[in-house]
Design an enzyme around this catalytic site. Structure first.
Site, PDB file in Angstrom:
ATOM      1  N   HIS A 284       0.526  -1.289  -0.105  1.00  0.00           N
ATOM      2  CA  HIS A 284      -0.120   0.200   0.222  1.00  0.00           C
ATOM      3  C   HIS A 284       1.055   0.943   0.522  1.00  0.00           C
ATOM      4  CE1 HIS A 284      -3.632   2.547   0.340  1.00  0.00           C
ATOM      5  NE2 HIS A 284      -3.939   1.908   1.682  1.00  0.00           N
TER       6      HIS A 284
ATOM      7  N   HIS B 253      -1.908  -2.474  -9.976  1.00  0.00           N
ATOM      8  CA  HIS B 253      -2.968  -1.891  -9.376  1.00  0.00           C
ATOM      9  C   HIS B 253      -4.765  -2.827  -8.544  1.00  0.00           C
ATOM     10  CE1 HIS B 253      -5.513   1.277  -6.812  1.00  0.00           C
ATOM     11  NE2 HIS B 253      -4.683   2.133  -6.294  1.00  0.00           N
TER      12      HIS B 253
ATOM     13  N   ASP C 115       2.997   5.783  -6.955  1.00  0.00           N
ATOM     14  CA  ASP C 115       4.001   6.185  -5.744  1.00  0.00           C
ATOM     15  C   ASP C 115       5.181   5.869  -6.397  1.00  0.00           C
ATOM     16  OD1 ASP C 115       1.762   3.511  -3.977  1.00  0.00           O
ATOM     17  OD2 ASP C 115       3.394   4.963  -3.062  1.00  0.00           O
TER      18      ASP C 115
HETATM   19  C1  SDX Z   1      -0.981   2.533  -3.880  1.00  0.00           C
HETATM   20  O1  SDX Z   1      -6.156   0.519  -3.212  1.00  0.00           O
HETATM   21  C2  SDX Z   1      -5.821   1.960  -3.685  1.00  0.00           C
HETATM   22  O2  SDX Z   1      -6.590   2.861  -3.880  1.00  0.00           O
HETATM   23  C3  SDX Z   1      -4.153   2.128  -3.011  1.00  0.00           C
HETATM   24  C4  SDX Z   1      -3.276   3.659  -3.495  1.00  0.00           C
HETATM   25  C5  SDX Z   1      -3.891   4.635  -2.657  1.00  0.00           C
HETATM   26  O3  SDX Z   1      -4.057   5.715  -3.264  1.00  0.00           O
HETATM   27  O4  SDX Z   1      -4.671   4.151  -1.336  1.00  0.00           O
HETATM   28  O5  SDX Z   1      -3.670   3.616  -4.757  1.00  0.00           O
HETATM   29  C6  SDX Z   1      -2.206   3.527  -3.175  1.00  0.00           C
HETATM   30  O6  SDX Z   1      -1.045   1.369  -2.652  1.00  0.00           O
HETATM   31  C7  SDX Z   1      -0.188   2.144  -4.756  1.00  0.00           C
HETATM   32  C8  SDX Z   1       0.385   0.671  -4.664  1.00  0.00           C
HETATM   33  C9  SDX Z   1       1.258   0.721  -4.189  1.00  0.00           C
HETATM   34  N1  SDX Z   1       2.748  -0.789  -4.155  1.00  0.00           N
HETATM   35  C10 SDX Z   1       2.812  -1.387  -4.843  1.00  0.00           C
HETATM   36  O7  SDX Z   1       3.345  -0.957  -5.715  1.00  0.00           O
HETATM   37  C11 SDX Z   1       3.210  -2.861  -4.771  1.00  0.00           C
HETATM   38  C12 SDX Z   1       3.411  -3.585  -6.054  1.00  0.00           C
HETATM   39  N2  SDX Z   1       1.913  -4.216  -6.942  1.00  0.00           N
HETATM   40  C13 SDX Z   1       1.874  -4.728  -5.825  1.00  0.00           C
HETATM   41  O8  SDX Z   1       1.912  -5.395  -5.333  1.00  0.00           O
HETATM   42  C14 SDX Z   1       0.366  -5.253  -6.194  1.00  0.00           C
HETATM   43  O9  SDX Z   1       0.258  -4.745  -7.519  1.00  0.00           O
HETATM   44  C15 SDX Z   1      -1.082  -5.005  -5.920  1.00  0.00           C
HETATM   45  C16 SDX Z   1      -1.110  -5.285  -4.205  1.00  0.00           C
HETATM   46  C17 SDX Z   1      -1.519  -3.245  -5.377  1.00  0.00           C
HETATM   47  C18 SDX Z   1      -2.361  -4.696  -6.410  1.00  0.00           C
HETATM   48  O10 SDX Z   1      -2.409  -6.424  -6.170  1.00  0.00           O
HETATM   49  P1  SDX Z   1      -3.845  -7.649  -6.638  1.00  0.00           P
HETATM   50  O11 SDX Z   1      -4.916  -6.750  -6.481  1.00  0.00           O
HETATM   51  O12 SDX Z   1      -3.986  -8.147  -5.233  1.00  0.00           O
HETATM   52  O13 SDX Z   1      -3.008  -7.917  -7.659  1.00  0.00           O
HETATM   53  P2  SDX Z   1      -2.236  -9.659  -7.774  1.00  0.00           P
HETATM   54  O14 SDX Z   1      -1.022  -8.783  -6.461  1.00  0.00           O
HETATM   55  O15 SDX Z   1      -3.104 -10.752  -7.546  1.00  0.00           O
HETATM   56  O16 SDX Z   1      -0.982  -9.486  -9.158  1.00  0.00           O
HETATM   57  C19 SDX Z   1      -2.055  -9.632 -10.072  1.00  0.00           C
HETATM   58  C20 SDX Z   1      -1.116  -9.946 -11.051  1.00  0.00           C
HETATM   59  C21 SDX Z   1      -0.008 -10.975 -10.581  1.00  0.00           C
HETATM   60  O17 SDX Z   1      -0.003 -12.221 -11.282  1.00  0.00           O
HETATM   61  P3  SDX Z   1       0.178 -13.339 -11.855  1.00  0.00           P
HETATM   62  O18 SDX Z   1      -0.074 -14.369 -10.441  1.00  0.00           O
HETATM   63  O19 SDX Z   1      -1.733 -13.614 -11.898  1.00  0.00           O
HETATM   64  O20 SDX Z   1       1.127 -14.380 -12.735  1.00  0.00           O
HETATM   65  O21 SDX Z   1      -0.005  -9.204 -11.677  1.00  0.00           O
HETATM   66  C22 SDX Z   1       1.413  -9.332 -11.414  1.00  0.00           C
HETATM   67  C23 SDX Z   1       0.824 -10.851  -9.880  1.00  0.00           C
HETATM   68  O22 SDX Z   1       2.111 -10.934 -10.571  1.00  0.00           O
HETATM   69  N3  SDX Z   1       1.529  -8.074 -10.409  1.00  0.00           N
HETATM   70  C24 SDX Z   1       2.674  -7.599 -10.445  1.00  0.00           C
HETATM   71  C25 SDX Z   1       2.578  -6.280  -9.770  1.00  0.00           C
HETATM   72  N4  SDX Z   1       1.866  -6.021  -9.665  1.00  0.00           N
HETATM   73  C26 SDX Z   1       0.981  -7.309  -9.639  1.00  0.00           C
HETATM   74  N5  SDX Z   1       4.173  -8.474 -11.001  1.00  0.00           N
HETATM   75  C27 SDX Z   1       4.942  -7.096 -11.059  1.00  0.00           C
HETATM   76  N6  SDX Z   1       5.188  -5.943 -10.067  1.00  0.00           N
HETATM   77  C28 SDX Z   1       4.514  -5.481  -9.525  1.00  0.00           C
HETATM   78  N7  SDX Z   1       4.306  -4.413  -9.234  1.00  0.00           N
END
Ligand code: SDX
Length: 376
Positions: free
Chosen positions: A220, A259, A313
């Site tokens: 997050h 996201h 971010d």
């Molecule tokens: C914020 O909710 C909000 O609005 C939050 C926010 C706000 O203003 O409050 O926008 C702020 O928290 C932004 C997000 C910051 N976090 C990150 O940057 C951390 C990295 N991102 C991820 O961990 C991920 O994208 C999440 C947690 C943000 C969202 O994850 P989801 O929706 O649970 O998606 P998922 O984990 O199920 O991933 C789906 C697929 C997966 O691949 P497969 O297993 O299906 O093959 O996408 C891939 C994931 O591996 N994936 C990524 C990735 N994010 C998702 N692969 C590489 N790098 C990434 N960052």
């Protein structure tokens, strides 16, 4: 029984007028106003009024609101005193969560959660959280605290209290744009945490303390610090390809991308990318921007098809670095801004409350025997 949605993905858990997100089109609006309009034309103080009142202020209302906010920068003596006794190596998000919680002990009626009281407490927390962060950072540097200057805006005063000198107009504006773009974002995890807590008719301090705890998480708000660490690990632009491909091959997450809602580029990333480029060029950090841009191009090629794009971010890290903030203050900056959104949602929840109490699918055994301990 409705079907189980892990992580409540796709579940509508509240209604709000504060912010609207179209994850497919990459749209974010605060009370209907596009984030790009606010980032270019508004101020953080005006944006807070918008989020809490669901309309833009008149000139008189804005003057009165900013004057009231700025009059509350000063910390209660007990809080300033506590900060001086905190471990200097305390992590800033743990410090902020602790001190916002401690503010409740300097409030004569901490549990009063009428909407008016919630607004008043939220204004206090919004005004004093930057002072807490600035004072703690000076404490850990062994420097005296700087008295707040109520003639300065939210962003100017924070930077003044942090650095003991007033920021340039460009730096203050850059920080203000960061505050505007981070202020609210639908029912993100920390905002949901705040709504869940206040829905028991607990208090604003408890709700915002829980929200800060949620925001610290690297999935997050903690991601901006992870982005900066990643940029520091990549020696040069030419190394970006091998670095990113290696992480993707190891199924490791690239911080600042992806996201739950956006399946297009986060419009805040677009705003912050432009700001990051400008600041990087102005402060001799062009390599940071070039590395970021290279990472974005690689990710576009490799994972855009999976709906993975830069989020808020990704470019905020370069922006905060160029403003001169220490890496471990990046997530606290996110918190300073999001206090506005958390409070807006707390006020909204109190205005039409129903206790959050979801249900679970029980998947364990039934009618199990109690086996005496000497037979186990
Ligand atoms: C914020 O909710 C909000 O609005 C939050 C926010 C706000 O203003 O409050 O926008 C702020 O928290 C932004 C997000 C910051 N976090 C990150 O940057 C951390 C990295 N991102 C991820 O961990 C991920 O994208 C999440 C947690 C943000 C969202 O994850 P989801 O929706 O649970 O998606 P998922 O984990 O199920 O991933 C789906 C697929 C997966 O691949 P497969 O297993 O299906 O093959 O996408 C891939 C994931 O591996 N994936 C990524 C990735 N994010 C998702 N692969 C590489 N790098 C990434 N960052």
């Amino acid at each position: 029984m409705t079907t189980f949605s892990k992580g409540l993905e796709g579940v509508v858990a509240a209604e709000t007028e504060t912010s609207y997100i179209d994850g497919t089109a990459g749209i974010l609006e605060y009370v209907g106003i596009p984030i790009g309009e606010l980032a270019s034309k508004s101020t953080f103080e005006e944006t807070v009024f918008l989020l809490w009142n669901r309309r833009l202020p008149t000139k008189t209302e804005l003057a009165s609101f900013t004057s009231e906010l700025r009059s509350r920068y000063e910390l209660p003596e007990g809080i300033a005193g506590r900060i001086k006794h905190l471990p200097k190596d305390a992590q800033p998000m743990h410090m902020l969560r602790t001190m916002v919680s401690a503010l409740a002990m300097h409030d004569p009626s901490p549990n009063d959660n009428t909407v008016e009281a919630a607004r008043d407490k939220s204004l206090n927390i919004l005004a004093q959280a930057p002072s807490i962060v600035a004072c703690f950072d000076r404490h850990r540097r062994g420097e005296e605290f700087v008295k707040p200057d109520p003639s300065l805006s939210f962003s100017e005063n924070f930077m003044y209290m942090l650095n003991a000198k007033k920021p340039t107009p460009a730096m203050a504006r850059a920080f203000d744009i960061c505050m505007i773009t981070h202020a609210d974002h639908g029912l993100n995890n920390s905002t949901f945490a705040a709504r869940v807590i206040i829905s028991t008719l607990s208090d604003v301090y408890s709700a915002l303390t829980g929200a800060i705890g949620s925001l610290r998480g690297p999935l997050h708000g903690g991601a901006n610090e992870g982005v900066m660490r990643m940029l520091n690990e990549i020696d040069s632009v030419d190394d970006a390809e091998a670095y990113v491909m290696g992480k993707l091959e190891r199924k490791e997450r690239i911080m600042g991308f992806g996201h739950r809602v956006y399946k297009a580029k986060d419009p805040r990333a677009t705003e912050l990318m432009a700001l990051a480029k400008q600041l990087a060029d102005d402060t001799g950090n062009t390599d940071l921007y070039l590395k970021s841009h290279a990472i974005e191009e690689i990710m576009e090629r490799e994972v855009a098809s999976k709906g993975i794009y830069p989020n808020v971010d990704f470019y905020s890290a370069t922006t905060y670095h160029c403003i001169g903030l220490k890496l471990d203050l990046f997530t606290p900056m996110f918190a300073l801004s999001r206090i506005a959104g958390w409070a807006g949602h707390v006020i909204e929840q109190l205005g039409d409350n129903r206790l959050f109490r979801p249900t679970v699918n029980y998947v364990g055994p039934h009618d199990a025997p109690y086996v005496p301990i000497d037979q186990r």
